[in-house]
Structure formats: C-alpha cells, structure tokens
Design a protein around this motif. Structure first.
Motif, PDB file in Angstrom:
ATOM      1  N   ARG A   1      15.187  -0.488  -2.659  1.00 38.57           N
ATOM      2  CA  ARG A   1      16.569  -0.771  -3.059  1.00 38.57           C
ATOM      3  C   ARG A   1      16.633  -1.140  -4.535  1.00 38.57           C
ATOM      4  O   ARG A   1      17.451  -0.618  -5.308  1.00 38.57           O
ATOM      5  CB  ARG A   1      17.129  -1.916  -2.204  1.00 38.57           C
ATOM      6  CG  ARG A   1      18.660  -2.099  -2.246  1.00 38.57           C
ATOM      7  CD  ARG A   1      19.124  -2.933  -3.423  1.00 38.57           C
ATOM      8  NE  ARG A   1      18.525  -4.246  -3.484  1.00 38.57           N
ATOM      9  CZ  ARG A   1      19.048  -5.353  -2.955  1.00 38.57           C
ATOM     10  NH1 ARG A   1      20.189  -5.282  -2.317  1.00 38.57           N
ATOM     11  NH2 ARG A   1      18.437  -6.515  -3.087  1.00 38.57           N
TER      12      ARG A   1
ATOM     13  N   LEU B   1      15.853   1.927  -6.802  1.00 40.13           N
ATOM     14  CA  LEU B   1      17.019   2.792  -6.976  1.00 40.13           C
ATOM     15  C   LEU B   1      18.050   2.148  -7.901  1.00 40.13           C
ATOM     16  O   LEU B   1      18.650   2.826  -8.754  1.00 40.13           O
ATOM     17  CB  LEU B   1      17.659   3.088  -5.619  1.00 40.13           C
ATOM     18  CG  LEU B   1      16.875   3.995  -4.669  1.00 40.13           C
ATOM     19  CD1 LEU B   1      17.565   4.075  -3.316  1.00 40.13           C
ATOM     20  CD2 LEU B   1      16.701   5.397  -5.259  1.00 40.13           C
TER      21      LEU B   1
ATOM     22  N   ASP C   1      12.882  13.430  -3.005  1.00 39.25           N
ATOM     23  CA  ASP C   1      12.946  13.056  -1.587  1.00 39.25           C
ATOM     24  C   ASP C   1      11.615  13.324  -0.884  1.00 39.25           C
ATOM     25  O   ASP C   1      11.559  13.539   0.331  1.00 39.25           O
ATOM     26  CB  ASP C   1      14.077  13.805  -0.882  1.00 39.25           C
ATOM     27  CG  ASP C   1      13.836  15.314  -0.803  1.00 39.25           C
ATOM     28  OD1 ASP C   1      12.834  15.798  -1.365  1.00 39.25           O
ATOM     29  OD2 ASP C   1      14.660  16.004  -0.180  1.00 39.25           O
TER      30      ASP C   1
ATOM     31  N   MET D   1      13.980   5.520   0.744  1.00 39.80           N
ATOM     32  CA  MET D   1      15.077   5.768  -0.185  1.00 39.80           C
ATOM     33  C   MET D   1      16.401   5.938   0.563  1.00 39.80           C
ATOM     34  O   MET D   1      17.425   5.370   0.178  1.00 39.80           O
ATOM     35  CB  MET D   1      14.790   7.020  -1.021  1.00 39.80           C
ATOM     36  CG  MET D   1      13.595   6.918  -1.943  1.00 39.80           C
ATOM     37  SD  MET D   1      13.648   5.504  -3.057  1.00 39.80           S
ATOM     38  CE  MET D   1      12.278   4.540  -2.414  1.00 39.80           C
ATOM     39  N   TYR D   2      16.389   6.720   1.631  1.00 40.61           N
ATOM     40  CA  TYR D   2      17.610   6.915   2.402  1.00 40.61           C
ATOM     41  C   TYR D   2      18.075   5.607   3.038  1.00 40.61           C
ATOM     42  O   TYR D   2      19.272   5.333   3.120  1.00 40.61           O
ATOM     43  CB  TYR D   2      17.391   7.975   3.483  1.00 40.61           C
ATOM     44  CG  TYR D   2      17.663   9.385   3.005  1.00 40.61           C
ATOM     45  CD1 TYR D   2      18.920   9.950   3.121  1.00 40.61           C
ATOM     46  CD2 TYR D   2      16.651  10.149   2.423  1.00 40.61           C
ATOM     47  CE1 TYR D   2      19.179  11.240   2.678  1.00 40.61           C
ATOM     48  CE2 TYR D   2      16.893  11.437   1.972  1.00 40.61           C
ATOM     49  CZ  TYR D   2      18.160  11.980   2.110  1.00 40.61           C
ATOM     50  OH  TYR D   2      18.409  13.263   1.661  1.00 40.61           O
TER      51      TYR D   2
ATOM     52  N   ASN E   1      17.540   2.465   1.904  1.00 42.15           N
ATOM     53  CA  ASN E   1      18.031   1.526   0.903  1.00 42.15           C
ATOM     54  C   ASN E   1      19.270   2.017   0.177  1.00 42.15           C
ATOM     55  O   ASN E   1      19.992   1.224  -0.441  1.00 42.15           O
ATOM     56  CB  ASN E   1      16.905   1.208  -0.088  1.00 42.15           C
ATOM     57  CG  ASN E   1      15.935   0.197   0.472  1.00 42.15           C
ATOM     58  OD1 ASN E   1      16.255  -0.980   0.582  1.00 42.15           O
ATOM     59  ND2 ASN E   1      14.752   0.653   0.841  1.00 42.15           N
ATOM     60  N   LEU E   2      19.522   3.313   0.249  1.00 41.13           N
ATOM     61  CA  LEU E   2      20.764   3.844  -0.311  1.00 41.13           C
ATOM     62  C   LEU E   2      21.980   3.140   0.296  1.00 41.13           C
ATOM     63  O   LEU E   2      22.981   2.890  -0.387  1.00 41.13           O
ATOM     64  CB  LEU E   2      20.830   5.348  -0.035  1.00 41.13           C
ATOM     65  CG  LEU E   2      22.119   6.082  -0.407  1.00 41.13           C
ATOM     66  CD1 LEU E   2      22.279   6.136  -1.921  1.00 41.13           C
ATOM     67  CD2 LEU E   2      22.109   7.491   0.187  1.00 41.13           C
TER      68      LEU E   2
ATOM     69  N   LEU F   1      23.467  -0.027  -1.460  1.00 42.08           N
ATOM     70  CA  LEU F   1      24.015   0.078  -2.811  1.00 42.08           C
ATOM     71  C   LEU F   1      25.541   0.180  -2.755  1.00 42.08           C
ATOM     72  O   LEU F   1      26.097   0.662  -1.767  1.00 42.08           O
ATOM     73  CB  LEU F   1      23.438   1.307  -3.510  1.00 42.08           C
ATOM     74  CG  LEU F   1      21.928   1.313  -3.745  1.00 42.08           C
ATOM     75  CD1 LEU F   1      21.498   2.642  -4.354  1.00 42.08           C
ATOM     76  CD2 LEU F   1      21.494   0.158  -4.625  1.00 42.08           C
TER      77      LEU F   1
ATOM     78  N   GLN G   1      27.654   3.678  -6.754  1.00 40.66           N
ATOM     79  CA  GLN G   1      26.273   4.026  -7.073  1.00 40.66           C
ATOM     80  C   GLN G   1      25.724   5.031  -6.069  1.00 40.66           C
ATOM     81  O   GLN G   1      24.975   5.950  -6.447  1.00 40.66           O
ATOM     82  CB  GLN G   1      25.421   2.757  -7.099  1.00 40.66           C
ATOM     83  CG  GLN G   1      25.768   1.803  -8.229  1.00 40.66           C
ATOM     84  CD  GLN G   1      24.784   0.668  -8.338  1.00 40.66           C
ATOM     85  OE1 GLN G   1      23.680   0.727  -7.823  1.00 40.66           O
ATOM     86  NE2 GLN G   1      25.196  -0.390  -9.016  1.00 40.66           N
ATOM     87  N   ARG G   2      26.058   4.855  -4.806  1.00 41.79           N
ATOM     88  CA  ARG G   2      25.607   5.831  -3.803  1.00 41.79           C
ATOM     89  C   ARG G   2      26.095   7.232  -4.148  1.00 41.79           C
ATOM     90  O   ARG G   2      25.376   8.213  -3.960  1.00 41.79           O
ATOM     91  CB  ARG G   2      26.118   5.441  -2.404  1.00 41.79           C
ATOM     92  CG  ARG G   2      25.508   4.193  -1.838  1.00 41.79           C
ATOM     93  CD  ARG G   2      25.671   4.133  -0.319  1.00 41.79           C
ATOM     94  NE  ARG G   2      27.057   4.177   0.108  1.00 41.79           N
ATOM     95  CZ  ARG G   2      27.813   3.116   0.314  1.00 41.79           C
ATOM     96  NH1 ARG G   2      27.321   1.905   0.079  1.00 41.79           N
ATOM     97  NH2 ARG G   2      29.067   3.239   0.728  1.00 41.79           N
TER      98      ARG G   2
ATOM     99  N   LEU H   1      23.816   9.243  -6.655  1.00 38.86           N
ATOM    100  CA  LEU H   1      22.452   9.618  -6.293  1.00 38.86           C
ATOM    101  C   LEU H   1      22.404  10.981  -5.619  1.00 38.86           C
ATOM    102  O   LEU H   1      23.251  11.309  -4.785  1.00 38.86           O
ATOM    103  CB  LEU H   1      21.848   8.571  -5.364  1.00 38.86           C
ATOM    104  CG  LEU H   1      21.215   7.348  -6.023  1.00 38.86           C
ATOM    105  CD1 LEU H   1      20.794   6.335  -4.963  1.00 38.86           C
ATOM    106  CD2 LEU H   1      20.008   7.739  -6.877  1.00 38.86           C
TER     107      LEU H   1
ATOM    108  N   PHE I   1      19.314  13.168  -3.691  1.00 33.41           N
ATOM    109  CA  PHE I   1      17.927  13.301  -3.269  1.00 33.41           C
ATOM    110  C   PHE I   1      17.602  14.779  -3.193  1.00 33.41           C
ATOM    111  O   PHE I   1      18.231  15.531  -2.431  1.00 33.41           O
ATOM    112  CB  PHE I   1      17.708  12.608  -1.923  1.00 33.41           C
ATOM    113  CG  PHE I   1      17.842  11.111  -2.000  1.00 33.41           C
ATOM    114  CD1 PHE I   1      16.893  10.348  -2.661  1.00 33.41           C
ATOM    115  CD2 PHE I   1      18.929  10.461  -1.436  1.00 33.41           C
ATOM    116  CE1 PHE I   1      17.021   8.974  -2.750  1.00 33.41           C
ATOM    117  CE2 PHE I   1      19.063   9.091  -1.514  1.00 33.41           C
ATOM    118  CZ  PHE I   1      18.106   8.339  -2.168  1.00 33.41           C
TER     119      PHE I   1
END
Length: 534
Positions: A446, A449, A465, A473-474, A476-477, A480, A484-485, A488, A490
């Motif tokens: 998190r 990112l 990814d 990563m998915y 902790n997305l 956010l 911000q999401r 991003l 991937f």
C-alpha cells in the motif's frame, strides 16, 4: 486498604484498556492490506450466500452476491468462516460501495477481537497470580510484542484465533473452578467460535477433558458437578461448531474431517525461505516453528518464559502428587500444555506450516503467562535474598538487563510503526533478511503504491502486474483514495514503468531488468519492499 486497592485496580485497568481501545481507530489507517484479505473476504460472502439460498432466496435478487462463488465447490470453503461472516454482513450493510472504508472496518474489528484476547490474558494472569498488577504485566507483554501488535490489525485468522483461544482457556479455568451448566455452555460457545476460525480449535476439547479429569482427581468432592458440566459441554460443542460453519451443514462429520485434513495438507507444494534456503513446506525441519518464535520474540520475554517454564517443571518433578494438589500449579500445567502441546501435535501429524510461526500464534498467550511466572519467581527470589548478598547483586543486574530489553522492545515497536510485522529480535535486520521471510503478508505494498503515485505526475501510472506482486498490489489498491486508484494501471511487466519488489519467493537482490531502485521501505535495516523504475 481493600477499597483503595480496588480503586487503584479500576483506574489502572481502565487506563490500560481505554488507551488500547483508543489506539485502534488512531492507527488502523496506517496499515496496508494483507495477502489473504480478499480470499478471506470471499469465504465470508460465500457462506452468507449459502445461508441466503436456504433461508431467504429473495435476498439474492438484491445483487449483494453477484460474482460470489458457490460455497460447496470453492477451494477455500474449508476455511473457518465465522469471523468473516460477521465482517461480510457489516460490509453489505454499511460499506457496500466503499471498499476503502470496508477495509478499515475489517482491520478495526480484528483489532477489537485482539483487545478481547488481551483482556482474557489479563484475567488469566490476575486469577493465577492473585494480583491484578501481575495480570496487567501479562497483558502488557502481549501488547508490547511488535509482530503480534501489528498483525492484530491485518491478520483475520491467526490473531483472531489467538484471542478466541485465550478466551476459551479463560472460560475453561472458570469452569474448572466452578462447574456449572451455564459455564459449560459458555465454554462450548467460545470453543466453537475458535474452532470455526481455525480447525486447530479441536485441541480445546482435549484440554477441557484432560484438565477436567485432573480436577476430579484433585477435588473428588466436585467430581459429580464436573462430570455433569463436561457432559453439557461436550453435548453442546459439536452442534455449535456446525451452527456457525455453513459448509458443514450438509455432512457435518465428513466435511469437518475434510477441513482438518486440508489444514494438514494446505499449500503443501509451497516453498518457504528458512535459514537462507528456499525449501518445500513439506520438508521443514522440526525446529522451524521454535526458531521462528525465538527470533521474532523479544529476548527478555524469552528469558522470562524459560525461567517460568523451569520453575513449573522443577516443582512438578520434585513432588508431582503434592504439587498437582494446588490449583495454581494445575493452572501452570495448563499454560505449559497450551504452549507445548500444539507444537508437538504439529510435528507428530506433520502438518504443513509456512509464513513463520503464525499458524501457532495462539500459543503465545501461554508463553506470555509463563514469562510472568518467571518474572514473579525472580522478584520473589530477589526479595528473599539477604541484603548486600551476591543474590541481590545478581538480581539488580538481571533486572537492569530486563528493563533495557523491554525499553528496547517499546522503542522498536514505536520506531518500526507501521511495519512491526517485520520485527526480528536479536538478528540484525540485514542478517534476518538473508535468513528468513520478510513481509510475507505484502502489507507494505500500500505504501509502495502511494509513494509511486505521489512522485509520478502522470495522469496514469503503469505498474507491473508480475506475480506474486500482482496479488498484494491488487489488494492494497483498495485502500487508496478513489482518485489515486483511478490513476493506476496494472500492466504486463514489459509495458510497466514501475515494479514493486516484495521479496516473497525472491529473497535475494532483484536483477537489473527489474529497473533502477528509487525507493525502499526498511525495518531495522532490512528492506521489505523496493520500488524500481524502468
């Protein structure tokens, strides 16, 4: 004097647990999302969907369970669902379109269950040592355990099981002291809830029957009451286990045995990084769990626990029959069985374990209580030693070392925040990173990112990814902010500008093709995440 001491107790315990409860909402947003969180969430939703199909099919039309797998055919259906069902229900009710808020809610309630476990340790210590002060010492040691404290926000399974197991031991000690039907049913309920989080909860009826038999031997006048209470306990336990675990409803015995077998074999093909080598979790040496416990527990606590265990063993071996006649000694024996029994069982049945010793976190309260036993024995020996004697001088030195050890632990817990889950006690950070798993939860993803988004001005930011990074990563997305999401993307590694290295199954430095390192997250000098720019 009695009223004054009672007032002091209320003030001290009120402050301790009040501050602890306050820390939950203050710190919950500091932690990322763990590796298993979305999979665990699915377990709760699948179980709720299954219940809805049986009792309220019209609920399915509301769209709450769109995309949710069938319970009977999903690979994780054998995971204990009771806590996840609660979280899923709250998410549907209050956070349906707010994944960030849902994540924080889940973390906060996990911490709330941990506080209940800390309270159980306090009550166990208070009863065993006939002192609320010693009870608070035990509770304090549990809270001031960096890994345990950090995972109290992110670990839905092992920390929740730790807390429920501690509560079950508390209800067991009360049942043995006063065997009533009400106490038996309460103990059965807590044991069922623990079992419906982790199947290792089946150790609890074993402890209950064994120490019930010991209590009947020590207190023959209460034999009939204990037998009656055990009968009610055993009669209620199995139905309660099934009640809170929908997957068991169709075939309780068969499916529970399947779940226990899955616990033994789960992820049996996975490799773990231990003592500098990647090895199969099927071929772990017998000392795997004990070494992990040793290197991630403050040294002062380990020294005290060894001292406490030695005091218990010495008393048991000296005059076993007379020693077991005392209630406090039987409680010490219970703590010892709680600590060592699961380790022996796991070695004997060759159960698969990985990610350090998290599968046996539930033995840690017993470890803490034995540490209090060791500290109390040391204080008494110091008090009984003649003034100006060698014993007094040794006691001063030992006490000073223990104080320094505890203060260092407090410093590390604060300094390493929110990455205390990467705490190692005596191995220096770089050495620990070369020997053991680091951030196997991937929680630091998190902040990785967030750093990328804060330092890249682009409207969209392309992040690799590549597996296994993709999972964390998915996850902790979701924590956010929405803006911000939206930035991003991937993408396959060849198209990515950034790669986040989390060192899981890649404990050595990353090769040049991953990019130039531009940011590190470290714990005591040990890198747990690196941001690479390509």
């Amino acid at each position: 004097m009695g009223k004054l001491d009672d007032t002091n107790r209320r003030i001290a315990t009120g402050l301790f647990f009040g501050i602890l409860l306050l820390l939950g909402p203050l710190l919950v947003r500091d932690y990322g999302m763990g590796w298993d969180e979305r999979a665990d969430r699915m377990v709760g939703y699948m179980s709720l969907r299954y219940v809805a199909q049986l009792v309220a099919p019209q609920v399915l039309a509301a769209g709450h369970f769109t995309g949710i797998h069938e319970l009977a055919t999903h690979g994780d259906a054998d995971h204990g669902p009771v806590f996840q069902i609660l979280l899923a229900g709250l998410e549907i009710a209050f956070f349906r379109h707010n994944p960030r808020g849902a994540g924080w809610m889940r973390h906060l309630l996990t911490f709330g269950v941990f506080v209940a476990g800390v309270w159980a340790v306090y009550r166990l210590g208070r009863a065993r040592f006939a002192s609320w002060r010693w009870g608070l010492v035990g509770a304090g040691l549990l809270v001031l355990s960096p890994r345990i404290f950090a995972e109290a926000f992110i670990n839905y399974k092992d920390i929740v099981f730790l807390s429920l197991f501690a509560l079950a031991v508390l209800t067991l000690t009360r049942l043995l002291h006063r065997p009533t039907v009400r106490g038996a049913l309460l103990h059965a309920l807590v044991c069922a809830l623990a079992t419906d989080v982790r199947t290792m909860g089946i150790l609890l009826p074993g402890l209950t029957v064994a120490f019930g038999a010991l209590e009947m031997w020590a207190r023959p006048a209460r034999r009939a009451a204990i037998v009656r209470a055990l009968g009610w306990y055993l009669g209620a336990l199995a139905p309660l286990v099934v009640l809170f675990w929908p997957f068991l409803w169709e075939a309780p015995v068969t499916r529970f045995w399947e779940c226990f077998g899955s616990f033994r074999r789960y992820r049996q093909t996975m490799k773990v990084f231990y003592l500098g080598e990647l090895i199969s979790c099927q071929r772990l040496p017998w000392h795997y769990l004990s070494v992990w416990l040793l290197v991630t527990t403050p040294v002062a606590y380990t020294a005290l626990a060894v001292g406490g265990a030695w005091a218990v063993l010495r008393g048991l071996l000296a005059r076993p029959t007379a020693w077991l006649r005392h209630t406090t000694n039987r409680q010490d024996l219970l703590f010892g069985a709680w600590l060592l029994g699961p380790l022996v069982v796991i070695v004997v049945i060759q159960s698969v374990v990985y990610d350090g010793w998290r599968h046996v976190y539930f033995i840690y309260p017993a470890f803490v209580l034995l540490a209090v036993r060791g500290l109390r024995a040391g204080v008494r020996a110091w008090q009984e030693a003649p003034a100006a004697s060698a014993g007094r001088r040794v006691g001063w030195v030992a006490g000073g070392l223990l104080a320094v050890g505890v203060m260092h632990t407090v410093f590390r817990q604060v300094h390493d925040h929110p990455y205390q889950y990467g705490y190692f006690s005596f191995p220096p950070g770089p050495v620990a990173g070369s020997l053991f798993e680091r951030d196997y939860w991937g929680v630091s993803g998190r902040d990785g990112l967030a750093w990328v988004l804060a330092h890249d001005p682009g409207a969209t930011v392309a992040v690799s990814d590549t597996l296994p990074q993709k999972i964390t990563m998915y996850n902790n997305l979701l924590l956010l902010p929405a803006a911000q999401r939206a930035r991003l993307r991937f993408v396959p590694h060849a198209q990515a500008r950034y790669f986040l290295g989390i060192y899981r199954w890649h404990p050595w430095p990353y090769e040049p093709q991953f990019g130039t390192p531009v940011h590190d997250i470290k714990v005591n000098g040990m890198t747990i995440l690196t941001v690479f720019q390509r």
